[in-house]
Design an enzyme around this catalytic site. Structure first.
Site, short mmCIF file in Angstrom:
data_model
loop_
_atom_site.label_atom_id
_atom_site.label_comp_id
_atom_site.label_asym_id
_atom_site.label_seq_id
_atom_site.Cartn_x
_atom_site.Cartn_y
_atom_site.Cartn_z
N HIS A 1 -4.83 -3.04 0.28
CA HIS A 1 -4.91 -3.91 -0.89
C HIS A 1 -5.63 -5.19 -0.45
O HIS A 1 -5.54 -5.58 0.72
CB HIS A 1 -3.47 -4.22 -1.31
CG HIS A 1 -3.31 -4.98 -2.57
ND1 HIS A 1 -3.40 -6.35 -2.63
CD2 HIS A 1 -3.06 -4.57 -3.83
CE1 HIS A 1 -3.19 -6.75 -3.87
NE2 HIS A 1 -2.99 -5.70 -4.63
N ASP B 1 2.71 -3.57 5.15
CA ASP B 1 2.70 -3.99 3.75
C ASP B 1 3.62 -3.01 3.02
O ASP B 1 3.25 -1.86 2.77
CB ASP B 1 1.27 -3.94 3.21
CG ASP B 1 1.20 -4.14 1.71
OD1 ASP B 1 2.27 -4.21 1.06
OD2 ASP B 1 0.08 -4.22 1.17
N GLN C 1 4.58 -1.15 -1.80
CA GLN C 1 4.78 0.09 -2.55
C GLN C 1 5.81 1.02 -1.92
O GLN C 1 6.19 2.02 -2.54
CB GLN C 1 3.45 0.86 -2.69
CG GLN C 1 2.38 0.12 -3.48
CD GLN C 1 2.82 -0.22 -4.91
OE1 GLN C 1 3.76 0.36 -5.46
NE2 GLN C 1 2.12 -1.16 -5.51
N LYS D 1 8.00 -5.49 -7.95
CA LYS D 1 7.66 -4.06 -7.93
C LYS D 1 8.91 -3.20 -7.72
O LYS D 1 8.83 -1.98 -7.70
CB LYS D 1 6.64 -3.78 -6.84
CG LYS D 1 5.28 -4.45 -7.12
CD LYS D 1 4.25 -4.01 -6.12
CE LYS D 1 3.01 -4.89 -6.11
NZ LYS D 1 2.13 -4.66 -7.25
N CYS E 1 -7.30 -3.83 -6.98
CA CYS E 1 -7.30 -4.68 -5.80
C CYS E 1 -7.55 -3.89 -4.51
O CYS E 1 -6.99 -4.23 -3.46
CB CYS E 1 -6.01 -5.49 -5.66
SG CYS E 1 -5.75 -6.61 -7.02
#
Ligand SMILES: Cc1ncc(COP(=O)(O)O)c(C=O)c1O
Lengths: 408, 131
Positions: free
Chosen positions: A124, A201, A204, A227, A366
């Protein structure tokens, strides 16, 4: 155990919304942001109605209450990712700020010109641009683990890159476009063996399956509340204590100090050292309530349900002539289906779907370099969460047939 | 919504009359919409009396961005350059004949942005050109 989806859907007020008379919302954009259960909304509402005060200052009842609520939420979040201590969970605004925090503090204290940072081609923008900025400022070098045509990272190429002696390997646990779930434990172990620090990261992954920072042995991990059923405006950075202790502070101001003189200061202990100024207090309370909700459902149940929906969606989308799906097969993938349609641009697909109440995202999500790699400017993306149903996938598929009719 | 995909828009999207690239040209400019990657290039030829004698657009993107480019090019051929400089957002919306939300407005106005940046000789096409 399979989830009682109807029961779960009752907990999300927005899912009852009709966008227009007779057109019920089909929300397939949870990768961008998840919808919120009533318990999260009520926790924040109740905070403002009953307990609101600034934290860590003042001894009145409300100040005590709000401080306790803010810190209890941190404890919940720490347990949720299996951090050894809540002091290792730093509140930030979102994943982006968490990643930037490490780029500003750890990286500026530890990287010299010529030092290598390894990223991947599926990052991202939030795990690319901070490093571009540091490369321009510091002359660090960047290398990228390639993404193969099948949507998986090329680990052989990664092992070659490790021979270059990277200082940091920073990568996404799950791609927000391809849905690829990367073998984080293996990537981290290889990085450590090569002497590199690791950052994950988790934007997600943390919302969608159980993530255990101890089992992964990851050094830093970034994620966002919004999220994972929580509010916007708050996220977290997890870090190993020794690294966090050795890092310089991030923003300067109130709360992050132990002592301030006219010409100097002493930084506070963890985690406050990185939390300057009045934070998002109600949002922290909402973040904690979101974690409670996910725990009550069980992350393994969430993951299993999403997997079932994703398999069904890929199967149905594959049937449509002119649809091209991106990303790996279902077994390597989270609840994301990015696709193109031969006759219409993703924007037009999304717009026509919206006419039928189906919310998908269109664009490069993104992740522009990833789209360039696959030679496409944009995709449409449907994404799923614990409240998604097969009927919603059917509405998506019906909508795509409608697009084909308009553009044929 | 169905309004948005009026036949004229689909028609200009699928069979644009003015897609192409003029060489030689007196003005050329290109830009992208960062949100969705829509891309438009416009080339113009100007006659001795300062009017647009010919124009073309090229690029890729959604139906709204490409149809509005085709309609815009059609509307400026034969017009004095001075008039082109004064085109507004409303002119493009009138050509399209549809109402647009803030996100799709950017798609519709990309070609005007590119055109104006080109004729003003600017280094960059900024949103302020079409406000
Ligand atoms: C993989 C990934 N990383 C980072 C981010 C950035 O998250 P945020 O916008 O909450 O900072 C996102 C969200 O779109 C994402 O999907």
């Amino acid at each position: 155990m399979s989830l009682d989806i109807e029961h779960i859907r009752q907990d999300f007020p927005i899912l009852k919304r009709e966008l227009r008379p007779g057109v019920k919302l089909v929300y397939l954009d949870s990768t961008a942001t998840a919808q919120k259960p009533a318990s999260v909304i009520e926790a924040m509402d109740s905070f403002y109605r009953l307990s609101n005060a600034n934290i860590h200052r003042g001894v009145h009842t409300l100040a005590e209450e709000s401080t306790a609520l803010y810190e209890q939420a941190r404890e919940k979040i720490a347990r949720f990712i299996n951090a050894a201590s809540p002091r290792q969970v730093i509140y930030t605004r979102n994943t982006t700020e968490s990643l930037n925090l490490v780029a500003y503090t750890w990286a500026r204290a530890n990287l010299k010109p010529g030092d290598l940072v390894i990223l991947t081609e599926m990052e991202h923008h939030s795990n690319l641009v901070p490093w571009h900025m540091l490369a321009a400022e510091r002359g660090i070098r960047l290398e990228f683990i390639p993404v193969a045509e099948n949507g998986l990272l090329d680990l052989d190429a990664y092992k070659k890159l490790l021979e270059l002696g990277p200082k940091l390997v920073s990568f996404t646990h799950m791609s927000n476009v391809l849905g690829t779930i990367n073998p984080a434990k293996e990537i981290i172990a290889l990085a450590h063996a090569a002497g590199a620090v690791t950052m994950l990261d988790g934007a997600q992954s943390v919302p969608h399956f159980a993530v255990d920072v101890k089992a992964l042995d990851v050094d830093f991990m970034a994620f966002s509340a919004h999220k994972m059923l929580g509010p916007t405006g708050i996220g977290a950075l997890y870090g190993k204590t020794a690294l966090l202790e050795a890092m310089p502070p991030f923003l300067g101001g109130g709360d992050m100090i132990k002592e301030v003189k006219l010409r100097s200061f002493r930084a506070n202990d963890l985690p406050y050292k990185f939390e300057a100024g009045t934070p998002a207090i109600a949002e922290a309370v909402g973040f904690g309530a979101a974690v409670d909700y996910l725990n009550s459902v069980g992350m393994d149940n969430v993951a299993a349900h999403e997997h079932e929906i994703t398999e069904y969606a890929l199967e149905r989308l594959e049937e449509i002539p002119g649809v091209k799906l991106f990303g790996p097969e279902a077994k390597f993938k989270g609840g994301v289906a990015a696709f193109t349609l031969d006759c219409a641009h993703p924007h037009d697909v999304a717009q026509i779907l919206d006419g039928d109440g189906v919310a998908v995202r269109a664009g490069h999500h993104c992740a522009q370099p990833l789209h360039e790699k696959f030679g496409i400017p944009a995709t449409s993306r449907a994404s799923f969460y614990l409240y998604s149903t097969k009927e919603e996938v059917d509405r998506l598929v019906d909508g795509i047939y409608k697009v084909k009719k308009i553009f044929s | 919504m169905d309004d948005l995909y009026r036949e004229v828009i689909i028609e200009h999207y699928k069979n644009p009359a003015y897609r192409g690239h003029l060489d030689p040209h007196d003005y050329s400019f290109e830009d992208s919409n960062p949100l969705c990657g829509d891309h438009i290039e416009i080339t113009l030829q100007i006659s001795a009396d300062g009017a647009v004698s010919d124009a073309r657009f090229d690029g890729h993107g959604c139906a709204i961005s490409q149809a509005s480019a085709d309609l815009l090019i059609e509307s400026i051929i034969g017009k004095p350059l001075e008039d082109v400089r004064h085109l507004t957002k409303q002119d493009v919306l009138d050509l399209l004949g549809i109402e647009l939300g803030p996100v799709r407005l950017k798609c519709a106005l990309l070609s005007l942005k590119v055109l104006k940046a080109g004729v003003y000789g600017l280094g960059e096409a900024s949103d302020s050109l079409v406000e």
